[in-house]
Design an enzyme around this catalytic site. Structure first.
Site, PDB file in Angstrom:
ATOM      1  N   ASP A 105     -61.054  40.372   8.080  1.00 20.73           N
ATOM      2  CA  ASP A 105     -60.734  40.627   6.471  1.00 20.73           C
ATOM      3  C   ASP A 105     -61.177  39.630   5.553  1.00 20.73           C
ATOM      4  O   ASP A 105     -60.835  39.587   4.453  1.00 20.73           O
ATOM      5  CB  ASP A 105     -59.280  41.073   6.314  1.00 20.73           C
ATOM      6  CG  ASP A 105     -58.129  40.047   6.461  1.00 20.73           C
ATOM      7  OD1 ASP A 105     -58.600  39.224   7.206  1.00 20.73           O
ATOM      8  OD2 ASP A 105     -57.263  40.106   5.702  1.00 20.73           O
ATOM      9  N   GLU A 106     -61.543  38.590   6.258  1.00 15.91           N
ATOM     10  CA  GLU A 106     -61.918  37.225   5.267  1.00 15.91           C
ATOM     11  C   GLU A 106     -63.412  36.592   5.913  1.00 15.91           C
ATOM     12  O   GLU A 106     -63.633  36.832   7.164  1.00 15.91           O
ATOM     13  CB  GLU A 106     -60.763  36.570   5.659  1.00 15.91           C
ATOM     14  CG  GLU A 106     -60.920  35.173   4.817  1.00 15.91           C
ATOM     15  CD  GLU A 106     -59.699  34.236   5.050  1.00 15.91           C
ATOM     16  OE1 GLU A 106     -59.589  33.099   4.566  1.00 15.91           O
ATOM     17  OE2 GLU A 106     -58.841  34.360   6.040  1.00 15.91           O
TER      18      GLU A 106
END
Length: 485
Positions: A105-106
């Site tokens: 998610d990053e």
């Protein structure tokens, strides 16, 4: 340091929990905790509603339950999270060839390398367009930071949370950082932060004023030099597209210590197969098999065996892990097991002997399954699973939060199970909150199912970002965002 804020950092907001809320209409706006649910479980992600109650990642689930007893506690669905992550990373890849994923998610993106931004206005427009595209394609929100360095872009995205955008204009770095806590800098954890506090340094301004020599004296040459540069807002690390994995591994923590040697062996073999599945999914092979065992007293042992060549054969990995287990004393009980593969390569050296052994093993198992015990011969009860409670068996087959399908009632998700029953809420990501029904855990009409997409009719972003304006002076920030400080 570059003259424009063209390094972008994206961080999806409470990713696992937000994905679960998007998938389950009845949980939207409510406290959701995703993680291990057993006595030794740990929180992976908590929704913002749960965070307001004091729940945070890495917290023991038992403590989270005391803080938020009415929250929904769900087992992670990594297949869903990987699917959504792939959608997000595909959008990032359209912005630049230099995308550096840090996790599901990053990620960092070098907008300048992709020609999608060359000044503050175009960078802001690109960031806002990205957030809009992510919401349209996945239904989720992400926070964006824009700056002239990776460190500042990451700090900016954290400041913009949740669901915002923050751009740090070059030249304003020290003004922004000065009043912040030293803990905002990468590499300053609780121990280093406490050490600096005892020396009278609590803000980034204190570090800059102390000087490089004093920081080197306090925390060592390498860390002190880097800490001083970060306090001045200096970070020249490039965005690196290829972050080659050094190993692939899986592990499980058990709710109850395992004592039966046969059960331990079976768990090791199961983990070995899961490890190879991940290895193959990454189109890799590995040369060294590693076994990790955490015993009842929290002592952790690792054993490794290097093979003749790289492999992605489950039989080879399983047998190597089994041999490694033979050298470990598990008498007192085992609380965690892990199997990993290192020395990765992008090719495989086939092991014909292992393939032959695998065929022999399958044939032998088939023969044993059809052979009744002879006179005076007891059934091999040791090979059966340990006698777990009905609750544990139900929790394994019907994990809380996972998808199911009922032939009469359609798609739903498990709210809970126990006492021979499983409770299901029947709803879909695009439906209204659904009704709740309870079934026997062996109901023939109920079966596990794959996750549904979070957005049924996703907007067409096939031409994005070609239509994105290269400059948009004076553009307002999105909800939760700020302009440069």
């Amino acid at each position: 340091m570059r003259p424009a804020p063209t390094i972008l950092h994206l961080d999806m907001d409470a990713f696992y929990a937000s994905a679960e809320q998007a998938a389950k209409p009845s949980l939207r706006g409510k406290a959701v905790v995703v993680g291990g649910l057993g006595p030794r479980g740990v929180v992976a992600t908590a929704s913002y509603e749960a965070r307001r109650l004091g729940v945070h990642s890495a917290m023991p689930t038992a403590q989270a339950r005391r803080l938020a007893p009415n929250a929904a506690y769900l087992v992670p669905r990594f297949s869903l999270y990987r699917t959504v992550s792939d959608q997000v990373m595909e959008l990032l890849g359209r912005l630049s060839p230099l995308v550096e994923p840090l996790s599901l998610d990053e990620a960092f993106v070098d907008l300048e390398a992709g020609g999608t931004a060359d000044d503050a206005a175009s960078a802001r427009a690109t960031g806002e367009g990205l957030r809009t595209a992510i919401r349209a394609v996945t239904g989720l929100s992400g926070s964006v930071g824009l700056a002239d360095s990776k460190m500042l872009a990451k700090i900016a995205s954290e400041e913009a949370k949740p669901d915002g955008l923050l751009l740090i204009e070059p030249g304003t770095e020290r003004e922004l950082l000065a009043p912040r806590s030293v803990r905002i800098l990468p590499g300053v954890g609780p121990a280093t932060g406490d050490h600096l506090r005892r020396a009278g340094m609590t803000t980034v301004h204190d570090l800059a004023e102390a000087g490089e020599a004093e920081l080197v004296r306090l925390v060592g040459k390498a860390h002190g030099h880097g800490l001083y540069r970060m306090a001045l807002g200096l970070d020249d690390r490039p965005v690196v597209a290829e972050r080659d994995a050094k190993s692939v591994s899986v592990e499980d923590t058990f709710d109850v210590d395992l004592h039966d040697r046969v059960r331990v062996r079976a768990e090791v073999e199961r983990l070995a197969v899961r490890c190879v599945e991940r290895l193959r999914a990454a189109d890799r092979s590995g040369r060294t098999v590693v076994l990790k065992v955490r015993r009842y007293d929290f002592s952790t042992l690792t054993r490794s065996e290097t093979l003749r060549g790289p492999t992605d054969d489950p039989t080879v990995v399983r047998e190597a892990a089994g041999r490694l287990l033979e050298s470990v004393d598990t008498t007192g009980g085992v609380r965690l097991l892990g199997v990993g593969v290192t020395g990765l390569a992008d090719y495989t050296q086939e092991d014909l002997f292992a393939q032959a052994a695998d065929a022999r093993e399958l044939a032998q198992r088939a023969q044993e399954e059809h052979r009744a015990p002879g006179e005076g011969e007891e059934e091999n009860v040791a090979a059966e699973p340990e006698p777990d409670s009905a609750e544990l068996l139900a929790a394994r087959r019907w994990p809380a939060g996972h998808d199911v399908h009922h032939e009469e009632h359609g798609h739903g998700w498990v709210q809970g199970s126990g006492v021979g029953r499983v409770t299901v809420r029947f709803e879909e990501p695009w439906s209204a909150p659904g009704r709740v029904l309870t079934f026997r855990i062996d109901d023939p009409l109920l079966r596990p199912a794959d996750p549904l997409p979070l957005v049924r009719d996703a907007a067409d972003y096939s031409s994005w970002p070609a239509s994105l304006p290269k400059s948009r002076s004076g553009a307002d920030c999105s909800e939760g965002g700020e302009s440069s400080p």
